[in-house]
Design a protein around this motif. Structure first.
Motif, PDB file in Angstrom:
ATOM      1  N   GLY A   1       0.587  -6.092  16.665  1.00 28.56           N
ATOM      2  CA  GLY A   1       0.960  -6.942  17.690  1.00 28.56           C
ATOM      3  C   GLY A   1       0.941  -8.414  17.273  1.00 28.56           C
ATOM      4  O   GLY A   1      -0.112  -8.524  16.572  1.00 28.56           O
ATOM      5  N   GLU A   2       2.009  -8.957  17.416  1.00 28.20           N
ATOM      6  CA  GLU A   2       2.249 -10.659  17.011  1.00 28.20           C
ATOM      7  C   GLU A   2       2.451 -11.528  18.329  1.00 28.20           C
ATOM      8  O   GLU A   2       3.382 -10.996  19.003  1.00 28.20           O
ATOM      9  CB  GLU A   2       3.413 -10.705  16.118  1.00 28.20           C
ATOM     10  CG  GLU A   2       3.030  -9.876  14.734  1.00 28.20           C
ATOM     11  CD  GLU A   2       3.768 -10.164  13.629  1.00 28.20           C
ATOM     12  OE1 GLU A   2       4.610 -11.096  13.869  1.00 28.20           O
ATOM     13  OE2 GLU A   2       4.006  -9.317  12.667  1.00 28.20           O
ATOM     14  N   PRO A   3       1.946 -12.452  18.367  1.00 25.52           N
ATOM     15  CA  PRO A   3       2.358 -13.468  19.307  1.00 25.52           C
ATOM     16  C   PRO A   3       3.471 -14.006  18.968  1.00 25.52           C
ATOM     17  O   PRO A   3       3.931 -14.196  17.964  1.00 25.52           O
ATOM     18  CB  PRO A   3       1.098 -14.395  19.423  1.00 25.52           C
ATOM     19  CG  PRO A   3       0.044 -13.814  18.509  1.00 25.52           C
ATOM     20  CD  PRO A   3       0.551 -13.080  17.858  1.00 25.52           C
TER      21      PRO A   3
ATOM     22  N   GLU B   1      11.357  -8.552  23.181  1.00 24.40           N
ATOM     23  CA  GLU B   1      11.420  -7.568  21.868  1.00 24.40           C
ATOM     24  C   GLU B   1      10.019  -7.243  21.418  1.00 24.40           C
ATOM     25  O   GLU B   1      10.094  -5.795  21.001  1.00 24.40           O
ATOM     26  CB  GLU B   1      12.415  -8.191  20.678  1.00 24.40           C
ATOM     27  CG  GLU B   1      14.004  -8.432  21.016  1.00 24.40           C
ATOM     28  CD  GLU B   1      14.376  -7.075  21.325  1.00 24.40           C
ATOM     29  OE1 GLU B   1      13.892  -5.873  20.842  1.00 24.40           O
ATOM     30  OE2 GLU B   1      15.428  -6.889  21.883  1.00 24.40           O
ATOM     31  N   GLU B   2       9.294  -8.089  21.189  1.00 25.10           N
ATOM     32  CA  GLU B   2       7.963  -7.351  20.853  1.00 25.10           C
ATOM     33  C   GLU B   2       7.259  -6.636  21.958  1.00 25.10           C
ATOM     34  O   GLU B   2       6.749  -5.481  21.265  1.00 25.10           O
ATOM     35  CB  GLU B   2       6.867  -8.616  20.482  1.00 25.10           C
ATOM     36  CG  GLU B   2       5.597  -8.342  19.897  1.00 25.10           C
ATOM     37  CD  GLU B   2       5.519  -7.602  18.660  1.00 25.10           C
ATOM     38  OE1 GLU B   2       4.220  -7.548  18.187  1.00 25.10           O
ATOM     39  OE2 GLU B   2       6.564  -7.708  17.919  1.00 25.10           O
TER      40      GLU B   2
ATOM     41  N   ARG C   1       8.913  -3.259  21.312  1.00 24.18           N
ATOM     42  CA  ARG C   1       8.668  -2.642  20.022  1.00 24.18           C
ATOM     43  C   ARG C   1       7.115  -2.067  20.108  1.00 24.18           C
ATOM     44  O   ARG C   1       6.935  -1.028  19.449  1.00 24.18           O
ATOM     45  CB  ARG C   1       8.339  -3.689  18.900  1.00 24.18           C
ATOM     46  CG  ARG C   1       8.047  -3.416  17.379  1.00 24.18           C
ATOM     47  CD  ARG C   1       7.847  -4.257  16.658  1.00 24.18           C
ATOM     48  NE  ARG C   1       6.417  -4.932  16.731  1.00 24.18           N
ATOM     49  CZ  ARG C   1       5.312  -4.528  16.258  1.00 24.18           C
ATOM     50  NH1 ARG C   1       5.246  -3.365  15.585  1.00 24.18           N
ATOM     51  NH2 ARG C   1       4.433  -5.247  16.315  1.00 24.18           N
ATOM     52  N   MET C   2       6.225  -2.811  20.805  1.00 28.46           N
ATOM     53  CA  MET C   2       5.017  -2.155  21.191  1.00 28.46           C
ATOM     54  C   MET C   2       5.045  -0.585  21.812  1.00 28.46           C
ATOM     55  O   MET C   2       3.982   0.150  21.271  1.00 28.46           O
ATOM     56  CB  MET C   2       4.163  -2.961  22.225  1.00 28.46           C
ATOM     57  CG  MET C   2       3.653  -4.206  21.471  1.00 28.46           C
ATOM     58  SD  MET C   2       2.264  -4.192  20.449  1.00 28.46           S
ATOM     59  CE  MET C   2       3.092  -4.366  18.897  1.00 28.46           C
ATOM     60  N   PHE C   3       5.929  -0.421  22.644  1.00 29.35           N
ATOM     61  CA  PHE C   3       6.075   1.001  23.114  1.00 29.35           C
ATOM     62  C   PHE C   3       6.729   1.970  22.296  1.00 29.35           C
ATOM     63  O   PHE C   3       6.518   3.064  22.364  1.00 29.35           O
ATOM     64  CB  PHE C   3       7.025   1.075  24.389  1.00 29.35           C
ATOM     65  CG  PHE C   3       6.291   0.391  25.649  1.00 29.35           C
ATOM     66  CD1 PHE C   3       5.543   1.094  26.105  1.00 29.35           C
ATOM     67  CD2 PHE C   3       6.462  -0.874  25.786  1.00 29.35           C
ATOM     68  CE1 PHE C   3       4.972   0.810  27.368  1.00 29.35           C
ATOM     69  CE2 PHE C   3       5.963  -1.458  27.073  1.00 29.35           C
ATOM     70  CZ  PHE C   3       5.143  -0.570  27.766  1.00 29.35           C
TER      71      PHE C   3
ATOM     72  N   ALA D   1      -0.939  -7.169  30.537  1.00 32.20           N
ATOM     73  CA  ALA D   1      -1.920  -7.179  29.850  1.00 32.20           C
ATOM     74  C   ALA D   1      -1.421  -7.301  28.233  1.00 32.20           C
ATOM     75  O   ALA D   1      -1.716  -8.102  27.373  1.00 32.20           O
ATOM     76  CB  ALA D   1      -3.174  -6.236  29.671  1.00 32.20           C
ATOM     77  N   LEU D   2      -0.532  -6.497  28.044  1.00 34.89           N
ATOM     78  CA  LEU D   2       0.322  -6.542  26.687  1.00 34.89           C
ATOM     79  C   LEU D   2       1.098  -7.788  26.345  1.00 34.89           C
ATOM     80  O   LEU D   2       1.020  -8.387  25.405  1.00 34.89           O
ATOM     81  CB  LEU D   2       1.044  -5.251  26.648  1.00 34.89           C
ATOM     82  CG  LEU D   2       1.636  -4.747  25.042  1.00 34.89           C
ATOM     83  CD1 LEU D   2       0.392  -4.655  24.201  1.00 34.89           C
ATOM     84  CD2 LEU D   2       2.286  -3.506  24.990  1.00 34.89           C
ATOM     85  N   LEU D   3       1.726  -8.119  27.547  1.00 34.06           N
ATOM     86  CA  LEU D   3       2.560  -9.245  27.428  1.00 34.06           C
ATOM     87  C   LEU D   3       1.901 -10.422  27.422  1.00 34.06           C
ATOM     88  O   LEU D   3       2.250 -11.334  26.509  1.00 34.06           O
ATOM     89  CB  LEU D   3       3.720  -9.300  28.556  1.00 34.06           C
ATOM     90  CG  LEU D   3       4.936  -8.483  28.399  1.00 34.06           C
ATOM     91  CD1 LEU D   3       5.520  -8.091  29.753  1.00 34.06           C
ATOM     92  CD2 LEU D   3       5.781  -9.347  27.623  1.00 34.06           C
TER      93      LEU D   3
END
Length: 153
Positions: A47-49, A58-59, A62-64, A108-110
């Protein structure tokens, strides 16, 4: 079985455990599990901030890795409006508070990405059909104009 099929099966297994757990007196465990899974997903998927709200959304998608289930409808006023179409163990239960607890994974992911999530319409509400509607904003966005589904009524 494809890698996508495996990912779908995994998400369904996790959801079928954490969804009902979020409805019990042990619901606090849902938050713990969600944060651990979010950290795992963040590391596994590198993951990237992000800074711009559209990039944050979009990130998150993408994580899913299953973008067909997480759809972005609109980006306006520094807010992304999106839909979650993935099957949910809480659908039509009427327990939108459990939904709030279950969505700790997404929050938490966001947060790691630089965003915040508000569930606007939850399929836990029997009146909501088809998908959950969510809004994403930057973590530093202080507006309080969005009403979360679990606070409506």
């Amino acid at each position: 079985m494809t890698s996508e099929d495996k990912k779908i099966a995994l998400y369904k297994r996790v959801n079928s455990f954490t969804g009902p757990l979020s409805r019990t007196r042990h619901h606090w465990r849902t938050e713990v599990i969600a944060k651990i899974l979010a950290q795992y997903t963040w590391l596994k998927n590198k993951g990237e901030p992000k800074k711009a709200v559209a990039d944050i959304a979009e990130e998150w998608r993408r994580m899913f890795g299953l973008k067909q289930y997480w759809k972005i409808n609109q980006v306006a006023d520094d807010t992304v409006h999106a839909e979650i179409h993935f099957e949910c163990a809480l659908e039509k239960t009427g327990d939108v508070n459990a939904c709030y607890r279950l969505m700790e994974y997404d929050r938490a992911l966001l947060k790691k990405i630089g965003g915040q999530l508000v569930v606007l319409e939850s399929r836990a509400d029997p009146a909501v059909r088809g998908c959950c509607k969510v809004a994403i904003r930057r973590l530093d966005d202080q507006r309080k104009d969005l009403i979360p589904a679990h606070l409506k009524k």
